[in-house]
Scaffold this motif. Structure first.
Motif, short mmCIF file in Angstrom:
data_model
loop_
_atom_site.label_atom_id
_atom_site.label_comp_id
_atom_site.label_asym_id
_atom_site.label_seq_id
_atom_site.Cartn_x
_atom_site.Cartn_y
_atom_site.Cartn_z
N VAL A 68 56.08 26.58 70.19
CA VAL A 68 55.34 27.19 71.28
C VAL A 68 56.13 28.38 71.80
CG1 VAL A 68 54.32 26.82 73.56
CG2 VAL A 68 54.34 24.94 71.88
N VAL A 70 56.56 31.24 74.61
CA VAL A 70 56.23 31.41 76.02
C VAL A 70 56.69 32.79 76.46
CG1 VAL A 70 56.60 30.54 78.36
CG2 VAL A 70 56.49 28.93 76.43
N LEU A 117 49.25 17.66 73.00
CA LEU A 117 49.77 19.03 72.98
C LEU A 117 48.98 19.90 73.94
CD1 LEU A 117 51.56 21.29 71.84
CD2 LEU A 117 49.89 21.54 69.99
N ASN A 118 47.67 19.75 73.96
CA ASN A 118 46.83 20.52 74.86
C ASN A 118 47.21 20.26 76.32
OD1 ASN A 118 44.59 22.34 75.38
ND2 ASN A 118 43.55 20.52 76.18
N VAL A 121 50.44 22.08 77.17
CA VAL A 121 50.24 23.53 77.35
C VAL A 121 49.44 23.82 78.62
CG1 VAL A 121 49.09 25.57 76.38
CG2 VAL A 121 50.46 24.07 74.90
N GLN A 122 48.31 23.12 78.79
CA GLN A 122 47.39 23.43 79.89
C GLN A 122 47.84 22.92 81.25
OE1 GLN A 122 44.71 25.40 79.59
NE2 GLN A 122 45.07 25.64 77.39
N LEU A 125 52.89 23.85 81.00
CA LEU A 125 53.47 25.17 80.74
C LEU A 125 52.71 26.29 81.45
CD1 LEU A 125 54.29 24.76 76.95
CD2 LEU A 125 55.86 24.54 78.90
N LEU A 126 51.40 26.37 81.24
CA LEU A 126 50.64 27.48 81.83
C LEU A 126 50.65 27.50 83.36
CD1 LEU A 126 47.65 27.86 79.36
CD2 LEU A 126 49.45 29.54 79.84
N VAL A 134 51.12 31.65 76.65
CA VAL A 134 51.64 30.61 75.78
C VAL A 134 50.90 30.70 74.46
CG1 VAL A 134 51.85 28.12 75.44
CG2 VAL A 134 52.24 29.09 77.70
N GLN A 135 51.64 30.68 73.37
CA GLN A 135 51.03 30.70 72.04
C GLN A 135 51.65 29.58 71.22
OE1 GLN A 135 51.40 34.42 69.99
NE2 GLN A 135 50.44 33.65 68.13
N SER A 136 50.80 28.72 70.65
CA SER A 136 51.28 27.58 69.87
C SER A 136 51.00 27.78 68.40
CB SER A 136 50.56 26.29 70.33
OG SER A 136 50.79 26.06 71.69
#
Length: 156
Positions: A68, A70, A117-118, A121-122, A125-126, A134-136
């Motif tokens: 991921v 960031v 994982l979603n 991220v959601q 991290l975001l 964020v790019q996975s």
């Protein structure tokens, strides 16, 4: 200072950290006490920073591995410190690096499944106030496991 025997000892331990002083001594043509003293010195000098078992993520139900990237929106010392703290608090994040280039951080992540994982991220991290993007990238296949560090000719 390290010599060739120290380099060989480190290479052996990278391959199998459970080797006893007797086994190391046999492979290095040293007495067990000499091999043990060398290992202790390399630990004390910081060449060896720890020992751990390598676990199989699939066997543990961690079927999704991702990297991921960031990007931070703001680069204050406080935001960086808070984000690094966040990486330490999330057990799914098993590695984190600062980078040059577009992304500021690269995270290595293991999750049970894509919804997990979603959520990371959601929901983790975001929402961080300093994160802008964020790019996975999902790992499709691990073609080379983490390898031992390359130990060239002895220094000294």
């Amino acid at each position: 200072m390290m010599d060739q025997i120290d380099t060989r000892l480190l290479a052996l331990l990278q391959g199998d950290a459970t080797l006893t002083s007797q086994q190391l001594g046999d492979r290095l043509n040293l007495s067990p006490s000499q091999a043990g003293r060398r290992r202790q010195r390399l630990e004390a000098e910081g060449y060896i920073t720890g020992y751990r078992a390598t676990l199989d993520p699939d066997a543990l139900g961690l079927g999704v591995q991702a990297f991921v990237q960031v990007e931070m929106a703001t680069h204050t010392e406080k935001n960086a410190r808070d984000f690094v703290r966040l990486t330490h608090l999330q057990p799914e994040i098993t590695g984190a690096w600062t980078l040059t280039g577009e992304a500021d951080y690269l995270l290595r992540v293991f999750c049970r499944d894509l919804p997990a994982l979603n959520r990371l991220v959601q929901q983790v991290l975001l929402p961080h106030p300093a994160v802008s993007r964020v790019q996975s990238q999902l790992v499709m296949e691990r073609v080379k496991p983490d390898a031992p560090l390359p130990l060239g000719p002895a220094r000294g």
